[in-house]
Motif scaffolding. Structure first.
Motif, PDB file in Angstrom:
ATOM      1  N   LYS A 116       5.061 -21.844  -1.142  1.00  0.00           N
ATOM      2  CA  LYS A 116       4.186 -22.916  -1.625  1.00  0.00           C
ATOM      3  C   LYS A 116       2.924 -23.041  -0.785  1.00  0.00           C
ATOM      4  CE  LYS A 116       6.052 -24.783  -5.259  1.00  0.00           C
ATOM      5  NZ  LYS A 116       5.299 -24.855  -6.511  1.00  0.00           N
ATOM      6  N   THR A 117       2.483 -21.923  -0.226  1.00  0.00           N
ATOM      7  CA  THR A 117       1.277 -21.977   0.593  1.00  0.00           C
ATOM      8  C   THR A 117       0.048 -22.151  -0.286  1.00  0.00           C
ATOM      9  OG1 THR A 117      -0.019 -20.803   2.234  1.00  0.00           O
ATOM     10  CG2 THR A 117       1.050 -19.450   0.583  1.00  0.00           C
ATOM     11  N   HIS A 118      -1.014 -22.696   0.304  1.00  0.00           N
ATOM     12  CA  HIS A 118      -2.281 -22.836  -0.403  1.00  0.00           C
ATOM     13  C   HIS A 118      -3.138 -21.584  -0.256  1.00  0.00           C
ATOM     14  CE1 HIS A 118      -1.538 -27.211  -0.433  1.00  0.00           C
ATOM     15  NE2 HIS A 118      -2.264 -27.156  -1.515  1.00  0.00           N
ATOM     16  N   SER A 119      -2.812 -20.770   0.780  1.00  0.00           N
ATOM     17  CA  SER A 119      -3.720 -19.665   1.098  1.00  0.00           C
ATOM     18  C   SER A 119      -2.976 -18.603   1.902  1.00  0.00           C
ATOM     19  CB  SER A 119      -4.894 -20.189   1.925  1.00  0.00           C
ATOM     20  OG  SER A 119      -4.397 -20.679   3.152  1.00  0.00           O
ATOM     21  N   VAL A 120      -3.645 -17.461   2.112  1.00  0.00           N
ATOM     22  CA  VAL A 120      -3.054 -16.404   2.947  1.00  0.00           C
ATOM     23  C   VAL A 120      -2.985 -16.858   4.411  1.00  0.00           C
ATOM     24  CG1 VAL A 120      -3.312 -14.029   3.759  1.00  0.00           C
ATOM     25  CG2 VAL A 120      -3.717 -14.566   1.345  1.00  0.00           C
ATOM     26  N   PRO A 121      -4.067 -17.440   4.984  1.00  0.00           N
ATOM     27  CA  PRO A 121      -3.923 -17.994   6.339  1.00  0.00           C
ATOM     28  C   PRO A 121      -2.814 -19.062   6.397  1.00  0.00           C
ATOM     29  CG  PRO A 121      -6.243 -17.828   5.788  1.00  0.00           C
ATOM     30  CD  PRO A 121      -5.484 -17.508   4.527  1.00  0.00           C
ATOM     31  N   GLY A 122      -2.615 -19.772   5.285  1.00  0.00           N
ATOM     32  CA  GLY A 122      -1.545 -20.777   5.234  1.00  0.00           C
ATOM     33  C   GLY A 122      -0.180 -20.108   5.382  1.00  0.00           C
ATOM     34  N   TYR A 123       0.004 -18.924   4.767  1.00  0.00           N
ATOM     35  CA  TYR A 123       1.261 -18.182   4.934  1.00  0.00           C
ATOM     36  C   TYR A 123       1.413 -17.756   6.403  1.00  0.00           C
ATOM     37  CZ  TYR A 123       4.723 -14.526   4.835  1.00  0.00           C
ATOM     38  OH  TYR A 123       5.835 -13.768   5.127  1.00  0.00           O
ATOM     39  N   LEU A 124       0.303 -17.296   7.000  1.00  0.00           N
ATOM     40  CA  LEU A 124       0.367 -16.851   8.399  1.00  0.00           C
ATOM     41  C   LEU A 124       0.740 -18.018   9.320  1.00  0.00           C
ATOM     42  CD1 LEU A 124      -2.744 -14.491   8.582  1.00  0.00           C
ATOM     43  CD2 LEU A 124      -0.344 -13.838   8.487  1.00  0.00           C
ATOM     44  N   PHE A 128       3.666 -17.263  11.516  1.00  0.00           N
ATOM     45  CA  PHE A 128       3.332 -16.933  12.908  1.00  0.00           C
ATOM     46  C   PHE A 128       2.800 -18.110  13.722  1.00  0.00           C
ATOM     47  CE2 PHE A 128       2.488 -12.725  10.782  1.00  0.00           C
ATOM     48  CZ  PHE A 128       3.575 -12.065  11.343  1.00  0.00           C
ATOM     49  N   GLY A 129       2.475 -19.202  13.067  1.00  0.00           N
ATOM     50  CA  GLY A 129       1.951 -20.346  13.808  1.00  0.00           C
ATOM     51  C   GLY A 129       0.436 -20.444  13.718  1.00  0.00           C
ATOM     52  N   ASN A 130      -0.108 -21.437  14.438  1.00  0.00           N
ATOM     53  CA  ASN A 130      -1.524 -21.795  14.294  1.00  0.00           C
ATOM     54  C   ASN A 130      -2.520 -20.740  14.775  1.00  0.00           C
ATOM     55  OD1 ASN A 130      -1.678 -24.190  12.900  1.00  0.00           O
ATOM     56  ND2 ASN A 130      -1.162 -25.416  14.708  1.00  0.00           N
ATOM     57  N   SER A 131      -2.191 -20.018  15.876  1.00  0.00           N
ATOM     58  CA  SER A 131      -3.178 -19.101  16.463  1.00  0.00           C
ATOM     59  C   SER A 131      -3.559 -18.009  15.471  1.00  0.00           C
ATOM     60  CB  SER A 131      -2.620 -18.449  17.734  1.00  0.00           C
ATOM     61  OG  SER A 131      -2.091 -19.421  18.558  1.00  0.00           O
ATOM     62  N   THR A 132      -2.552 -17.325  14.910  1.00  0.00           N
ATOM     63  CA  THR A 132      -2.826 -16.227  13.976  1.00  0.00           C
ATOM     64  C   THR A 132      -3.520 -16.760  12.732  1.00  0.00           C
ATOM     65  OG1 THR A 132      -0.745 -15.292  14.752  1.00  0.00           O
ATOM     66  CG2 THR A 132      -1.755 -14.231  12.861  1.00  0.00           C
ATOM     67  N   SER A 133      -3.044 -17.911  12.250  1.00  0.00           N
ATOM     68  CA  SER A 133      -3.623 -18.504  11.054  1.00  0.00           C
ATOM     69  C   SER A 133      -5.096 -18.834  11.278  1.00  0.00           C
ATOM     70  CB  SER A 133      -2.844 -19.769  10.685  1.00  0.00           C
ATOM     71  OG  SER A 133      -3.526 -20.486   9.712  1.00  0.00           O
ATOM     72  N   MET A 134      -5.398 -19.441  12.435  1.00  0.00           N
ATOM     73  CA  MET A 134      -6.776 -19.850  12.721  1.00  0.00           C
ATOM     74  C   MET A 134      -7.667 -18.624  12.871  1.00  0.00           C
ATOM     75  SD  MET A 134      -8.311 -22.697  12.814  1.00  0.00           S
ATOM     76  CE  MET A 134      -7.646 -24.216  13.424  1.00  0.00           C
ATOM     77  N   LEU A 135      -7.172 -17.579  13.545  1.00  0.00           N
ATOM     78  CA  LEU A 135      -7.951 -16.346  13.710  1.00  0.00           C
ATOM     79  C   LEU A 135      -8.309 -15.768  12.337  1.00  0.00           C
ATOM     80  CD1 LEU A 135      -9.053 -14.045  15.543  1.00  0.00           C
ATOM     81  CD2 LEU A 135      -6.790 -12.994  15.440  1.00  0.00           C
ATOM     82  N   TYR A 380      -7.983 -26.518   4.214  1.00  0.00           N
ATOM     83  CA  TYR A 380      -6.556 -26.541   4.589  1.00  0.00           C
ATOM     84  C   TYR A 380      -6.227 -25.808   5.887  1.00  0.00           C
ATOM     85  CZ  TYR A 380      -5.108 -28.807   0.291  1.00  0.00           C
ATOM     86  OH  TYR A 380      -4.923 -29.722  -0.705  1.00  0.00           O
ATOM     87  N   ASP A 381      -6.981 -24.748   6.200  1.00  0.00           N
ATOM     88  CA  ASP A 381      -6.582 -23.916   7.338  1.00  0.00           C
ATOM     89  C   ASP A 381      -7.448 -24.092   8.569  1.00  0.00           C
ATOM     90  OD1 ASP A 381      -4.444 -22.611   5.871  1.00  0.00           O
ATOM     91  OD2 ASP A 381      -6.049 -21.671   4.710  1.00  0.00           O
TER      92      ASP A 381
END
Lengths: 572, 91
Positions: A116-124, A128-135, A380-381
């Motif tokens: 149910k993610t909004h985005s690919v960074p949302g899946y990350l 994997f947590g915030n660091s990978t998602s934010m990068l 969102y991300d």
């Protein structure tokens, strides 16, 4: 006033439009704005604005999925590549797209959809947590608006060359139109217009190959004319010339095409670029989400008919077109304009307007794709975690919708600013395009390991993504500083620029995967219960065994795969 | 988007084709009697006439099949969900 308009906005172009052509273009702008105005009533919640309410049928999501990628520069660029390199350019539509789309639909979509993610960074973030998602979010978000600006400038330049339209007029009219309808209807509005654009592209462009084939006497007549015009090269076979870098006009061999393009670049783009994945996430249920990329792949296989074939017919009936630099120096016509040249050759009044509208619509829906993806990832991300970290509380859904609309506004302004930046320093265009390519291949390594290997850790994901991206940047800079580096990266002194892209992607993906694996093995994994819904092997995938065979995604994926293999054999 | 929630997207496709078809058709009628565009290759095939008629028919067909209030068609796929127990949580 008409005199003033002509003097300020129009200068001599390759083709001229009559009343019917102009009427068609004006009506198109009215229709897209009307759709945005009509859909604002359906865009109230965050899901409505960012994911079109997750109500799209598989046909709509599938057409929007392929349409977001079918921009006008894509159409004109690959028609020009077909003129320059022959049928090899079709690899970007077949092996460079079909297997990846089927893989997305069958293997990856369940995890994107179930989480149910909004985005690919949302899946990350979930995996994997915030660091990978934010990068990933920051690199994707800003590269997306910059790319949008680069495309905007390139499109305005095309309109100036082929129609004589003023650069400022093209940039402002098209971008304000996109901004208005996306701000009103969000992703729903963008998707509606993408489906319209898809129909329009076929209505405007299909007559060119049909009439072209009539003129040259069918496929055999076309091949015979190309061989007569270019006796020293093979421009009509896809695989038989890929044994060595020297055997084909592109300067590449099969390893680069199969593993660089067909695996890393293609899988990276079609399975992790949020611009296209967002369209599939809007599907109304899991089956529709799985079917959408499969339907998209079926149509993608047909696109060479209106892109590659006109380029090949151009080789047969309009030999002697030259590259951009030579055209600028000598005043000769460039093959970069082969698609509008072919339109001018075969299309009469009204039809030419349809063709030009198809190019404008392609640009606008590509830009809307960039802007909607940017506003979602930003809201969102990037904004949401920062807002939460500062205020320690979650904002309301209404707040995020408002932020999404502001992000759309700002995103379009940044795109316009980038377009003017490129106008004053053309080399920025090359840098931005290269910059975008740095992230795609390593991101695929991170996502695919995260999805298929439960041992992958948060640290592994972050350091793998960072190492792969830096490796890609490093290789790109190395080749710019020392041209001999190209032969080291590709393993051949005969490799050309196209081969560099393939091998750079391949190496950066390998480095990302190796670093992710080594760091993961050295760090502590998440407990299995936290990976449910995110990782294969930890998630019980819903079965579609209760559906009849013709309703199952796997059946249609197999049909598309067989058609894909037959096409490779026919054009071997 | 389904009909019960408003106009179907295919209805808009129908409107667009039903407008563009007649424009292309009308713009090409003068070419039937005299050559209007000698620079256009294969002008004698009158592709604009045939294409205009085809777009008009397709537009009319889409409008008929997706007129507001009509039953859903194959493009408005019926529910065949394979994940009935979808959760509502978001990330």
């Amino acid at each position: 006033m008409p005199f003033h308009f002509n003097r300020c906005l129009l200068s001599p172009g390759l083709i001229s439009l009559n009343w019917a052509d102009l009427l068609i273009i004006i009506i198109y702008f009215l229709i897209v704005l009307g759709i945005g105005y009509y859909l604002v009533r359906y865009t109230k919640t965050g899901d409505d604005f960012f994911l079109a309410g997750r109500k799209m049928t598989m046909w709509i999501a599938g057409l929007a999925f392929i349409s977001a990628n079918l921009g006008s520069l894509e159409l004109m660029g690959w028609a020009a590549s077909a003129y320059q390199y022959g049928i090899l350019a079709a690899h970007w539509y077949w092996i460079g797209a079909i297997p990846a789309m089927l893989f997305l639909g069958i293997i990856m979509m369940p995890f994107y959809y179930i989480s149910k993610t909004h985005s690919v960074p949302g899946y990350l973030k979930l995996r994997f947590g915030n660091s990978t998602s934010m990068l990933s979010a920051i690199s994707f978000g800003f590269m997306t608006v910059l790319m949008s600006g680069v495309n905007m400038f390139a499109m305005a330049l095309v309109m100036k060359v082929i129609l004589g339209w003023d650069l400022n007029f093209s940039i402002w009219v098209s971008s304000i139109t996109v901004m208005v309808y996306v701000m009103l209807g969000g992703l729903l509005s963008a998707i509606f217009n993408e489906v319209l654009q898809f129909v329009l592209i076929w209505a405007g462009a299909l007559l060119v190959p049909i009439l072209g084939l009539v003129e040259v006497g069918g496929w055999k007549g076309m091949v015979s004319r190309i061989q007569h015009n270019l006796p020293h090269g093979d421009y009509t076979h896809m695989w038989s010339t890929l044994g060595h870098f020297n055997d084909n006009p592109m300067g590449i061999q099969w390893i680069g095409i199969v593993f660089g393009l067909g695996f890393v670049i293609s899988f990276g783009y079609w399975t992790t670029d949020f611009l296209v994945v967002q369209r599939v996430l809007s599907a109304k249920d899991l089956r529709s989400a799985k079917m959408a990329p499969i339907i998209g792949s079926g149509f993608k296989m047909l696109v060479p008919l209106i892109v590659i074939l006109p380029g090949l017919i151009g080789l047969a009936v309009m030999p002697g077109l030259v590259g951009q630099a030579q055209a600028a120096a000598t005043g000769a016509q460039s093959y970069n304009e082969i698609l509008p040249l072919m339109m001018a050759r075969y299309l009469g009044p009204g039809l030419l307007g349809l063709g030009v509208t198809a190019l404008i619509a392609g640009f606008m829906s590509g830009m809307a794709g960039n802007v909607t993806a940017f506003s979602t990832v930003w809201t969102y991300d990037i904004y949401r975690p920062i807002h939460f970290a500062i205020t320690k509380k979650e904002a309301s859904d209404k707040h995020y919708v408002k932020m999404g609309r502001w992000a759309t506004f700002i995103g379009v302004l940044i795109s316009i600013g980038t377009a003017y930046l490129v106008e004053n320093a053309a080399s920025i265009m090359d840098y931005v395009q290269a910059l975008f390519s740095f992230f795609i291949a390593p991101l695929f390594g991170t996502v695919i390991l995260g999805m298929l290997w439960k041992r992958t850790t948060a640290a592994g994901g972050f350091w793998g993504l960072l190492a792969g991206t830096l490796a890609s940047v490093g290789m790109w800079a190395w080749v710019r500083l020392d041209s001999r580096a190209l032969s080291i990266i590709t393993g051949s002194a005969d490799a050309k620029a196209m081969a560099e892209d393939m091998y750079r992607a391949l190496w950066s993906w390998i480095i990302c995967v190796l670093v992710t694996v080594f760091v993961s093995l050295a760090t502590k994994p998440k407990p299995v219960e936290q990976l449910v819904g995110l990782v294969r092997g930890c998630t019980e995938l819903p079965s579609d065994a209760h559906l009849p065979l013709t309703k199952r995604p796997i059946f249609w994926a197999a049909v598309v795969l067989v058609a894909f293999i037959i096409l490779q054999i026919i054009f071997w | 988007m389904h009909e019960e929630e408003g106009f179907s997207i295919w209805f808009f496709v129908g409107i667009m084709l039903a407008i563009y078809g007649p424009i292309v058709l009308i713009a090409n009628i003068p070419g039937l009697s005299t050559s209007q565009n000698p620079h256009v290759v294969l002008e004698q095939l009158h592709a604009g006439i045939w294409w205009g008629i085809l777009l008009t028919i397709l537009g009319a067909l889409f409008l008929y099949l997706h007129w507001p209030g009509k039953e859903t068609s194959v493009l408005d796929e019926k529910d065949n969900n394979i994940l009935p127990g979808e959760t509502e949580e978001e990330n």
